[in-house]
Write a protein that holds these residues in place. Structure first.
Motif, PDB file in Angstrom:
ATOM      1  N   ASP A  28      -2.096   1.999  -9.669  1.00  0.00           N
ATOM      2  CA  ASP A  28      -3.615   1.192  -9.239  1.00  0.00           C
ATOM      3  C   ASP A  28      -3.370  -0.052  -9.032  1.00  0.00           C
ATOM      4  OD1 ASP A  28      -6.047   0.459  -9.604  1.00  0.00           O
ATOM      5  OD2 ASP A  28      -6.360   0.781 -11.735  1.00  0.00           O
ATOM      6  N   ASN A  39     -11.250  -1.180  -6.164  1.00  0.00           N
ATOM      7  CA  ASN A  39     -10.381  -0.621  -5.562  1.00  0.00           C
ATOM      8  C   ASN A  39     -10.119  -0.967  -4.223  1.00  0.00           C
ATOM      9  OD1 ASN A  39     -11.881   1.368  -3.351  1.00  0.00           O
ATOM     10  ND2 ASN A  39     -13.284   1.043  -5.292  1.00  0.00           N
ATOM     11  N   GLY A  40      -8.937  -0.792  -3.451  1.00  0.00           N
ATOM     12  CA  GLY A  40      -8.856  -1.027  -2.053  1.00  0.00           C
ATOM     13  C   GLY A  40      -8.915  -2.391  -1.983  1.00  0.00           C
ATOM     14  N   TRP A  66       0.924  -1.270   0.092  1.00  0.00           N
ATOM     15  CA  TRP A  66       0.045   0.074   0.048  1.00  0.00           C
ATOM     16  C   TRP A  66       0.914   1.217  -0.070  1.00  0.00           C
ATOM     17  CZ3 TRP A  66      -4.265  -0.282  -1.886  1.00  0.00           C
ATOM     18  CH2 TRP A  66      -5.355  -1.217  -1.871  1.00  0.00           C
ATOM     19  N   GLU A  67       1.908   1.231   0.711  1.00  0.00           N
ATOM     20  CA  GLU A  67       2.863   2.277   0.839  1.00  0.00           C
ATOM     21  C   GLU A  67       3.585   2.448  -0.626  1.00  0.00           C
ATOM     22  OE1 GLU A  67       6.694   3.143   3.608  1.00  0.00           O
ATOM     23  OE2 GLU A  67       4.950   1.955   4.608  1.00  0.00           O
ATOM     24  N   SER A 105       2.360   1.385  -3.404  1.00  0.00           N
ATOM     25  CA  SER A 105       1.622   1.957  -4.535  1.00  0.00           C
ATOM     26  C   SER A 105       0.940   3.406  -4.403  1.00  0.00           C
ATOM     27  CB  SER A 105       0.507   0.831  -4.520  1.00  0.00           C
ATOM     28  OG  SER A 105      -0.539   1.163  -3.567  1.00  0.00           O
ATOM     29  N   LYS A 106       0.687   3.679  -3.279  1.00  0.00           N
ATOM     30  CA  LYS A 106       0.462   5.431  -2.836  1.00  0.00           C
ATOM     31  C   LYS A 106       1.478   6.106  -3.417  1.00  0.00           C
ATOM     32  CE  LYS A 106      -3.119   4.454   0.243  1.00  0.00           C
ATOM     33  NZ  LYS A 106      -3.667   3.458   1.284  1.00  0.00           N
ATOM     34  N   ASP A 107       3.061   5.886  -2.806  1.00  0.00           N
ATOM     35  CA  ASP A 107       3.835   6.853  -3.184  1.00  0.00           C
ATOM     36  C   ASP A 107       4.127   6.989  -4.554  1.00  0.00           C
ATOM     37  OD1 ASP A 107       4.254   7.081  -0.601  1.00  0.00           O
ATOM     38  OD2 ASP A 107       6.285   5.660  -0.424  1.00  0.00           O
ATOM     39  N   ASN A 108       3.756   5.740  -5.529  1.00  0.00           N
ATOM     40  CA  ASN A 108       4.036   5.892  -6.769  1.00  0.00           C
ATOM     41  C   ASN A 108       2.785   6.067  -7.674  1.00  0.00           C
ATOM     42  OD1 ASN A 108       7.350   5.335  -7.047  1.00  0.00           O
ATOM     43  ND2 ASN A 108       6.527   3.793  -5.641  1.00  0.00           N
ATOM     44  N   GLY A 109       1.695   6.320  -7.113  1.00  0.00           N
ATOM     45  CA  GLY A 109       0.526   6.567  -7.819  1.00  0.00           C
ATOM     46  C   GLY A 109       0.143   5.275  -8.691  1.00  0.00           C
TER      47      GLY A 109
END
Length: 323
Positions: free
Chosen positions: A184, A246-247, A175-176, A178-182
């Motif tokens: 999906d 998503n998620g 999660w970290e 994927s969020k940092d690197n935008g």
């Protein structure tokens, strides 16, 4: 044929769930690039190459979770990646080497490759309810577990719950990253998976059913939950095919006592010699809770009744001479 022309990668493809994902993808017209640890081991490759559509649209690649760039070749040119590879063990001597490193480093290695591969649109990661339910204070019978629940790594360490720790750390890292690197990314969190086997060897969760038939109680528990491998595989594919997915998506079966599970097996297979369980039930402190399955049902996943799953599991075990 939803997947016509699309190319996807499945890591750890020789595994129990992964093989079902590959089977489903091939049936839906996808071209699949599947990674295995050893290309010369027929126990890893033969059942994959035998799948319908494999001759035309399946290519196998060697990849190792612990080697950086190991997945580059397999993921190159893919539209999506299914990362299922991670060891499933509950009895380990060195949790760091046997579980945590492959789970965490493997996830980072796969995501790193996805990040630099511009064709990859979505990543679907297989996590587990083990990354959901190990918490402090422990879950109560009236608690309703949903996708917002995460296991607490410090509780996993205190209780020496090494497998939940490996899945929790790997999911947190994913999660970290994927969020940092935008990126999906969608995560599927299944419980213990049963159902027919496509691979020649016995995997951990189906092994629990063999244990029960042989009179052992794998976790010395009164209650068990099982979810069907075909439903979990379908959820992975739907997570790719549904643009709004998503998620996280939790998947688990209803809570059943080990006695009820054995009763169903006796009813289905009167000739099968099902041993009585040695009296060890309830030694472990049971975590009992309810599970909210609304989110995964919205993906269009129906749940196979436990009776059907058990029936198909046992037929499959007999066919493969694993019982």
């Amino acid at each position: 044929m939803n997947g016509g022309g699309k190319v996807v990668c499945v890591s750890g493809a020789s595994g129990y769930l992964a093989t079902w994902i590959v089977k489903l993808l091939l049936l839906r017209g996808y071209t699949v690039r599947a990674t295995v640890l050893n290309l010369t081991d027929t126990a890893e490759t033969e059942h994959l190459l035998a799948l319908e559509g494999a001759k035309e649209r399946l290519k196998l690649f060697k990849a190792d979770l612990l080697e950086e760039c190991s997945f580059d070749q397999a993921i190159e040119g893919c539209d999506a990646v299914f990362h299922t590879a991670s060891p499933v063990k509950f009895n380990v001597t060195d949790p760091q080497i046997e579980l945590i490193d492959p789970a965490v480093k493997g996830t980072i290695n796969v995501l790193n490759t996805c990040k630099k591969t511009s064709s990859v649109q979505r990543i679907i990661v297989t996590s587990s309810t083990a990354a959901v339910v190990v918490r402090q204070p422990p879950l109560e019978p009236n608690d309703v577990v949903d996708e917002t629940f995460f296991s607490d790594p410090s509780v996993c360490m205190e209780t020496k719950s090494w497998y939940p720790l490996s899945k929790t750390l790997a999911e947190n890292v994913a999660w970290e990253f994927s969020k940092d690197n935008g990126m999906d990314m969608v995560v599927i969190n299944p419980g213990f998976i049963i159902g027919p086997l496509l691979q020649p060897t016995l995997n951990f969760s189906v092994g629990m059913i063999v244990d029960m038939i042989n009179g052992r109680n794998p976790f010395n528990s009164i209650y068990y939950r099982f979810v069907d491998v075909r439903d979990v595989a379908l959820a992975h594919v739907k997570a790719l095919e549904t643009p709004s997915a998503n998620g996280r998506y939790i998947m688990d079966g209803p809570r059943m006592t080990i006695t009820d599970i054995k009763e169903i097996m006796r009813e289905l297979f009167p000739d099968l010699c099902i041993a009585d369980t040695t009296k060890e039930e309830g030694k472990t402190k049971e975590i009992i809770y309810k599970v909210c399955l609304g989110k995964v049902k919205n993906l269009g996943v129906e749940f196979t009744p436990l009776k059907s799953s058990l029936k198909d599991t046992i037929i499959s075990l007999k066919e493969k001479c694993l019982l």
